[in-house]
Design a protein around this motif. Structure first.
Motif, PDB file in Angstrom:
ATOM      1  N   ASP A 118       8.129  18.221  21.818  1.00 50.36           N
ATOM      2  CA  ASP A 118       7.565  18.913  22.975  1.00 50.36           C
ATOM      3  C   ASP A 118       6.041  18.877  22.911  1.00 50.36           C
ATOM      4  O   ASP A 118       5.353  19.888  23.085  1.00 50.36           O
ATOM      5  N   SER A 119       5.524  17.698  22.655  1.00 52.38           N
ATOM      6  CA  SER A 119       4.089  17.521  22.515  1.00 52.38           C
ATOM      7  C   SER A 119       3.668  16.337  23.393  1.00 52.38           C
ATOM      8  O   SER A 119       4.364  15.978  24.340  1.00 52.38           O
ATOM      9  N   THR A 120       2.547  15.749  23.101  1.00 54.07           N
ATOM     10  CA  THR A 120       2.106  14.563  23.837  1.00 54.07           C
ATOM     11  C   THR A 120       1.866  13.442  22.826  1.00 54.07           C
ATOM     12  O   THR A 120       1.651  13.701  21.625  1.00 54.07           O
ATOM     13  N   THR A 162      -0.016  10.066  30.051  1.00 53.97           N
ATOM     14  CA  THR A 162       0.147   9.701  28.644  1.00 53.97           C
ATOM     15  C   THR A 162       0.309   8.192  28.422  1.00 53.97           C
ATOM     16  O   THR A 162       0.748   7.752  27.362  1.00 53.97           O
ATOM     17  N   ARG A 214       1.569   6.204  24.712  1.00 49.01           N
ATOM     18  CA  ARG A 214       3.003   6.502  24.746  1.00 49.01           C
ATOM     19  C   ARG A 214       3.860   5.431  24.061  1.00 49.01           C
ATOM     20  O   ARG A 214       4.802   5.736  23.335  1.00 49.01           O
ATOM     21  N   ALA A 232       6.849  12.448  20.635  1.00 48.82           N
ATOM     22  CA  ALA A 232       6.258  13.536  21.422  1.00 48.82           C
ATOM     23  C   ALA A 232       7.342  14.299  22.184  1.00 48.82           C
ATOM     24  O   ALA A 232       7.330  15.546  22.248  1.00 48.82           O
ATOM     25  N   ALA A 233       8.277  13.568  22.762  1.00 47.02           N
ATOM     26  CA  ALA A 233       9.357  14.226  23.505  1.00 47.02           C
ATOM     27  C   ALA A 233      10.169  15.126  22.580  1.00 47.02           C
ATOM     28  O   ALA A 233      10.545  16.250  22.943  1.00 47.02           O
ATOM     29  N   GLU A 234      10.406  14.639  21.396  1.00 45.23           N
ATOM     30  CA  GLU A 234      11.187  15.404  20.414  1.00 45.23           C
ATOM     31  C   GLU A 234      10.468  16.674  19.988  1.00 45.23           C
ATOM     32  O   GLU A 234      11.089  17.701  19.731  1.00 45.23           O
ATOM     33  N   GLY A 257       5.682   8.157  22.145  1.00 46.48           N
ATOM     34  CA  GLY A 257       6.294   8.839  23.279  1.00 46.48           C
ATOM     35  C   GLY A 257       7.596   9.521  22.884  1.00 46.48           C
ATOM     36  O   GLY A 257       7.851  10.675  23.254  1.00 46.48           O
ATOM     37  N   ASP A 258       8.416   8.822  22.101  1.00 36.58           N
ATOM     38  CA  ASP A 258       9.688   9.398  21.652  1.00 36.58           C
ATOM     39  C   ASP A 258       9.458  10.614  20.755  1.00 36.58           C
ATOM     40  O   ASP A 258      10.119  11.651  20.894  1.00 36.58           O
TER      41      ASP A 258
END
Lengths: 70, 556
Positions: free
Chosen positions: B385-387, B353, B357, B381-383, B378-379
């Motif tokens: 659960d994605s990319t 990523t 990201r 996406a993490a929240e 990136g943040d």
């Protein structure tokens, strides 16, 4: 001032393809191996689309990258 | 006197220490520098507490088209730029046959990200020759223009469609030589060429089909006039850039011409690039060759939306093609699970990523998405659960494509390394790309950033050295006579600024292109007055731009 040694290169002459350039610049090598060597040192050209197309202005290296020892 | 600038701190462009004094101007020229000028003038400016410097010269711009409807080259002028060099990177608006106009527009749109509206109805095409193009420009100018002729259009003129197919024959090379000669006679300050650019079909621009014999023949013509050869090298690859330095050096020595290549970037991904290239430049300069690397002052930031095909997508052809689709088709493609899956795999191959990201959400249309602004993909996406690439698409679609993103970590952003580079005596400060990439980032304010960041904050250059770099040095490198110094007899191109304040403003969205087209711009800070050929063209006290149109085409 004397120039330090730099990685040797050439440019294509009108109509030249990989085999022609290999013959001209790596005359002492087996023709097939010379082409492969040339392409491996010039992936920026060999891997582009259409694959291996050489343009008139392209820098074509005739040796591998220099090491720190030159 | 027509104009006296009194009590200023004169930084005259020579690099020598500043001193207090007045400057007198008559008939567009400087007639007196230093000392107290007696009497009065028709117009007087009190520059107490301000620096009075030669007008700044921007050697790498693409204002070619904009100058036809905006002779002030906004907002360059308000940053103190009094002379611009358009026609870089093998592209100029002349010489150009009528039938080749669509090709040129395509190249400008692709390489410089100029929108359709910039060409469609914003001006009247009245020229084919370089001389007639300059005639079309002259009456509109508030800034001076030192134009380059573009190799790609010269090739197109002589060879037609074959310009994009093959080597030129002897007759065609002779034809290009003669055409270049006509451009230089008309007032071109040199020839630009490109070794890297592609057109709107993603095919190499015509200049890239030129063999060494053709380039040498054109350089020989430049030698007849002592004019500049500007090239765009493969700046992302050090070994190739080194080879280009050597090629330029040989052309410079053989034909006794100045050459310049732009850009030269610093990058953490290739930390040896600068030192290796500059070492080679030093060696070649020591031989008597003139090979000037152009270095921009600003870090590389790119903003983008899904509305246009940003150069940021150039490395991912699938994305690039998608971004070029008509709006409805683009949205449909992004909503199609299969097509989106292919795009995501291209953007994040094997789950890597890295590409998106660290990019951040810059602006959104939906109020409920305001909380995303400033956050990294990136943040987010993490929240979720994605990319990163997937959330970028989701945000764009949720905002009906009216969402923008920004990449701020693309390089040239280590101030210590860039500062040392800018101060190097063989570095030519430039490469602003003024007037280009207008929907990706603001290409204005690099001079203000030079003073705020590298003079005032970091002290990499003195005030006098920085002024010299962007005035007298530039004029000398380019052979622009009679400009770049505050000296009697020189053109009265003058920038008055507050050295404690000068800076670039924030990057903002403006809709000031034809048909209310969008671009990113930066206003100036700390600029008081800009004088072009003796006329006040911009004045903070007078509210900004004036009606002055004293700009000239800078010829030999």
């Amino acid at each position: 001032m004397e120039l330090s040694r730099a990685r040797s290169f050439t440019t294509a002459r009108p109509g030249e393809e990989w085999a022609d350039i290999a013959r001209r610049t790596l005359a002492d090598q087996d023709p097939g191996q010379a082409v492969e060597a040339l392409q491996s040192w010039n992936l920026h050209l060999f891997l582009r689309q259409p694959r291996g197309r050489i343009l008139g202005c392209d820098v074509i290296f005739t040796e591998p990258p220099l090491t720190d020892a030159g | 006197m027509d104009l006296i600038i009194r009590n200023g701190r004169i930084v005259d462009g020579t690099g020598l220490p500043a001193y207090q004094g007045d400057i007198g101007i008559r008939d567009g020229r400087i007639v007196s520098v230093g000392g107290r000028i007696p009497g009065t003038a028709a117009e007087e400016i009190d520059a107490a507490g301000r620096v009075v410097a030669p007008g700044f010269i921007d050697p790498h711009t693409h204002f070619d088209v904009q100058l036809l409807w905006d002779g002030q080259a906004r907002p360059a002028l308000e940053h103190g730029i009094t002379t611009v060099v358009p026609g870089n990177c093998s592209l100029s608006l002349a010489p150009l046959k009528v039938e080749h106009r669509p090709r040129l527009v395509g190249m400008f749109q692709q390489i410089e990200e100029m929108p359709d509206a910039a060409f469609d109805g914003a001006f009247e095409w009245t020229w084919e020759s370089f001389a007639d193009y300059l005639t079309a420009l002259r009456s509109k100018l508030a800034v001076n223009v030192a134009p380059l002729a573009g190799h790609s259009v010269i090739r197109l003129w002589v060879m037609g469609d074959a310009a994009n197919e093959r080597a030129a024959n002897a007759d065609e090379i002779a034809g290009m030589q003669e055409l270049l000669r006509q451009c230089l006679e008309a007032g071109a300050v040199g020839l630009s060429t490109s070794f890297v650019d592609v057109d709107e079909r993603l095919q190499p621009v015509p200049s890239r089909y030129a063999h060494a014999e053709e380039i040498d023949a054109l350089a020989a013509v430049l030698g007849e006039y002592g004019r500049m050869l500007q090239v765009v090298p493969e700046f992302y690859a050090t070994d190739i850039t080194l080879a280009r330095v050597d090629q330029l050096a040989e052309l410079s020595l053989a034909h006794q011409i100045p050459t310049t290549f732009s850009p030269l970037f610093d990058s953490a991904a290739n930390p040896d690039n600068i030192s290796r290239v500059m070492a080679r430049v030093e060696q070649q300069m020591a031989r008597g060759a003139r090979v000037w690397p152009q270095v921009q002052t600003r870090p590389i930031d790119i903003s983008f939306t899904f509305e246009v095909a940003s150069l940021l997508f150039a490395g991912t052809p699938g994305w690039y093609r998608t971004m070029r689709l008509p709006r409805d088709e683009k949205i449909a493609a992004l909503r199609d699970p299969e097509r989106l899956a292919r795009l995501l795999e291209e953007a994040e191959p094997g789950g890597n990523t890295d590409r998106f990201r660290n990019m951040r959400v810059r602006a959104v249309a939906r109020r409920e998405d305001d909380i995303l602004v400033g956050r990294s993909l990136g943040d987010i996406a993490a929240e979720r659960d994605s990319t990163p690439a997937r959330v970028m698409v989701d945000i764009a679609l949720a905002n009906d494509l009216d969402a923008s993103f920004v990449a701020t970590d693309l390089g040239h952003n280590d101030p210590a390394r860039v500062g040392a580079l800018l101060a190097h005596p063989m570095v030519h400060i430039g490469a602003s790309d003024g007037g280009a990439h207008i929907q990706s980032f603001a290409t204005y304010g690099d001079t203000g950033y030079l003073f705020s960041r590298f003079v005032r904050e970091r002290h990499d250059l003195t005030l006098e050295a920085a002024v010299k770099k962007i005035t007298a040095d530039t004029a000398r490198i380019w052979g622009i006579a009679g400009r770049g110094l505050l000296q009697p007899g020189f053109a009265a191109d003058i920038t008055v600024f507050d050295p404690d304040v000068i800076d670039r403003g924030d990057e903002v969205v403006a809709h000031d292109m034809p048909e209310a087209g969008m671009r990113y711009v930066r206003g100036s800070r700390g600029i008081d007055t800009v004088v072009v050929n003796g006329a006040v063209a911009w004045s903070a006290a007078a509210g900004g731009y004036t009606e002055a149109r004293q700009g000239q085409v800078v010829t030999r």
